[in-house]
Scaffold this active site. Sequence first.
Site, short mmCIF file in Angstrom:
data_model
loop_
_atom_site.label_atom_id
_atom_site.label_comp_id
_atom_site.label_asym_id
_atom_site.label_seq_id
_atom_site.Cartn_x
_atom_site.Cartn_y
_atom_site.Cartn_z
CG ASN A 169 -0.28 -0.09 2.52
OD1 ASN A 169 0.87 -0.49 2.61
ND2 ASN A 169 -0.98 0.35 3.57
CB ALA A 194 3.86 -6.01 -1.88
N GLY A 246 2.80 -5.74 7.31
CA GLY A 246 1.71 -6.37 6.57
C GLY A 246 0.58 -6.71 7.51
CB SER A 247 -2.32 -8.92 7.12
OG SER A 247 -1.64 -10.13 6.83
CB CYS A 302 -1.62 0.19 8.94
SG CYS A 302 -0.31 1.43 8.93
CD GLU A 399 -6.06 -3.25 8.45
OE1 GLU A 399 -5.71 -4.41 8.16
OE2 GLU A 399 -5.26 -2.38 8.81
CB SER A 459 2.58 9.05 9.14
OG SER A 459 1.50 8.17 9.42
N1 LIG Z 1 1.63 -1.21 10.74
C1 LIG Z 1 2.10 -0.73 9.62
O1 LIG Z 1 3.05 0.07 9.58
C2 LIG Z 1 1.49 -1.17 8.32
C3 LIG Z 1 1.85 -0.47 7.15
C4 LIG Z 1 1.27 -0.88 5.95
C5 LIG Z 1 0.37 -1.95 5.91
N2 LIG Z 1 0.07 -2.59 7.07
C6 LIG Z 1 -0.89 -3.69 7.06
O2 LIG Z 1 -0.64 -4.54 5.92
C7 LIG Z 1 -1.87 -5.07 5.44
C8 LIG Z 1 -2.02 -4.76 3.96
O3 LIG Z 1 -0.84 -5.13 3.28
P1 LIG Z 1 -0.75 -6.52 2.52
O4 LIG Z 1 -2.06 -6.89 1.92
O5 LIG Z 1 0.45 -6.46 1.64
O6 LIG Z 1 -0.45 -7.52 3.72
P2 LIG Z 1 -0.04 -9.06 3.62
O7 LIG Z 1 0.19 -9.50 5.00
O8 LIG Z 1 -0.99 -9.81 2.77
O9 LIG Z 1 1.36 -9.03 2.82
C9 LIG Z 1 2.43 -8.27 3.33
C10 LIG Z 1 3.72 -8.80 2.70
O10 LIG Z 1 3.93 -10.11 3.15
C11 LIG Z 1 4.09 -10.99 2.05
N3 LIG Z 1 3.63 -12.30 2.46
C12 LIG Z 1 2.38 -12.80 2.46
N4 LIG Z 1 2.35 -14.06 2.95
C13 LIG Z 1 3.64 -14.36 3.27
C14 LIG Z 1 4.31 -15.51 3.80
N5 LIG Z 1 3.64 -16.61 4.13
N6 LIG Z 1 5.66 -15.47 3.98
C15 LIG Z 1 6.35 -14.36 3.66
N7 LIG Z 1 5.79 -13.24 3.14
C16 LIG Z 1 4.46 -13.25 2.95
C17 LIG Z 1 3.32 -10.33 0.94
O11 LIG Z 1 3.77 -10.79 -0.33
C18 LIG Z 1 3.67 -8.87 1.17
O12 LIG Z 1 4.95 -8.62 0.64
C19 LIG Z 1 -2.97 -4.40 6.27
O13 LIG Z 1 -3.35 -5.24 7.32
C20 LIG Z 1 -2.29 -3.17 6.83
O14 LIG Z 1 -2.87 -2.72 8.03
C21 LIG Z 1 0.59 -2.22 8.28
O1 LIG Z 2 -0.32 1.75 5.98
C1 LIG Z 2 0.34 2.09 6.93
C2 LIG Z 2 1.49 3.02 6.86
C3 LIG Z 2 1.01 4.40 6.78
C4 LIG Z 2 1.98 5.43 7.38
O2 LIG Z 2 3.18 5.14 7.56
O3 LIG Z 2 1.49 6.52 7.65
#
Ligand SMILES: NC(=O)c1ccc[n+]([C@@H]2O[C@H](COP(=O)([O-])OP(=O)(O)OC[C@H]3O[C@@H](n4cnc5c(N)ncnc54)[C@H](O)[C@@H]3O)[C@@H](O)[C@H]2O)c1
Ligand SMILES: O=CCCC(=O)O
Length: 499
Positions: A169, A194, A246-247, A302, A399, A459
Amino acid sequence: MTVTALPAVTAERESELLASVPTGLLINGEWRPAASGKTFDVEDPATGKVLLSIADAGPEDGAAALDAAAAAQESWAKVPPRERGEILRRAFELVTERAEDFALLMTLEMGKPLAEARGEVTYGAEFLRWFSEEAVRAFGRYSVSPDGKSRLLVTKKPVGPCLLITPWNFPLAMATRKIAPAVAAGCTMVLKSANLTPLTSQLFAAVMMEAGLPAGVLNVIPTSTAGATTGPLIKDARLRKLSFTGSTEVGRRLLSDASETVLRTSMELGGNAPFVVFEDADLDAAVAGAMLAKLRNMGEACTAANRFIVHESVAAEFAEKFAAKMAEMTTARGTEAQSKVGPLIDAKSRDKVHELVSDAVASGARAVLGGAPVDGPGYFYQPTILTGVSEGTRILSEEIFGPVAPITTFGTEEDAIRLANNTEYGLVAYVFTKDLNRGLRMGERLETGMLGLNAGVISNAAAPFGGIKQSGLGREGGLEGIEEYLYTQYIGIADPYAG
Ligand SMILES: NC(=O)c1ccc[n+]([C@@H]2O[C@H](COP(=O)([O-])OP(=O)(O)OC[C@H]3O[C@@H](n4cnc5c(N)ncnc54)[C@H](O)[C@@H]3O)[C@@H](O)[C@H]2O)c1
Ligand SMILES: O=CCCC(=O)O
């Protein structure tokens, strides 16, 4: 959210930019095809058309990338901190010079409006500048032991080769938020970007090499088989750190895998941010904040406000003002001058958003604006406001990751705190009130790693970003960010006056 009207982008400009993106894997300073020869397609979420095909890393390529990082670690850690900082500074300047390229590339592969993408380039580049300065401040200490009989020497050392896994994202900022402190600390790394938005990291890696990063320090392995390609690396004793964004679902799995080697981890996971509006709030300011907290990145953040918890005495007026502003938001491909809301990342995400909206309406909520996907190509969803969302509805606990704002009401401050904390997440919360004491009370009582007080976006590369509960472990940015890539070593020294 203010999005500046921009001239439409030509097809020729798009083609020229895509032709400048490396399509191989970066391993040991060289761009190469995947060992299997396989590639995967990167899609434009606004049209569903293929933008580019890039190398599809497999386990063999992952192993080669870790080999390169491990081989480069000792020499890279010996590079003076100032030299590491100067590489980051050059990278900051190069990214800034190519801001338009990075912005357009993010718009093409992720969908966000060009003006938003420009904002992300500024945000993402700032981590490079911030950690170019932090690189020379990994201070230790020397002291006399309390009994005076020895000397205590404490120093900070790079943790070693890192695996960095980033989400789709914020394609630039989520990469620089990890790569910059790792470089500053003297770590080598393997980046698994990603598969939905790998192009920005490809271009950024080329910029890091141009800035003078030695071969093997940064290795990039885009892949359509994330688990199979990175799983063996997590089990490899040469890997010393996993930094994942990620998630929460995937984060849990990786934490379990990392436990086998007691691997150091940083986890930036999911969120479910409450946006609390008290009866004394400046409603126009609260609506302006709501537009930022909800629509930044089309809600695919996020940090997105996921639940609007509004005092019952001002809920109707807030909803009316909020709907009027949301109604002005034009959905269009991010390259279009009038675009304020681009497409969601894929059909699965769009359908999940609609599933949550439909469930809420079926449970008694009312869509005062939007409430359905946008007909036509791409994965667009209408900016949506739901009122009368009752406690326990799915949309308040999951979410959303889309331009949908569910509004629920509260009566007392205690109600607001209970509703806001009623989630397993704890990344960020937003509170609008003119009462400073109430704002400070909310900071003390809300279970969250970050709080926006009368602010819809907080942020900042200079601040520690991260959550508690199931929103993650560790912090990125600020004074804390480099610590994630350092370990503390203590050297006990005999009394220099003895013997
Ligand atoms: N807290 C933060 O700073 C932050 C920032 C951005 C996004 N997010 C979260 O990320 C999610 C959205 O992003 P997304 O859809 O890419 O998340 P995702 O968890 O589906 O994927 C994140 C990354 O992990 C990889 N991945 C997936 N399964 C894996 C595995 N088994 N082993 C290794 N890598 C794997 C994906 O290819 C991607 O590169 C939302 O929940 C969002 O809240 C959090
Ligand atoms: O998606 C989460 C990251 C967003 C941020 O760093 O402000």
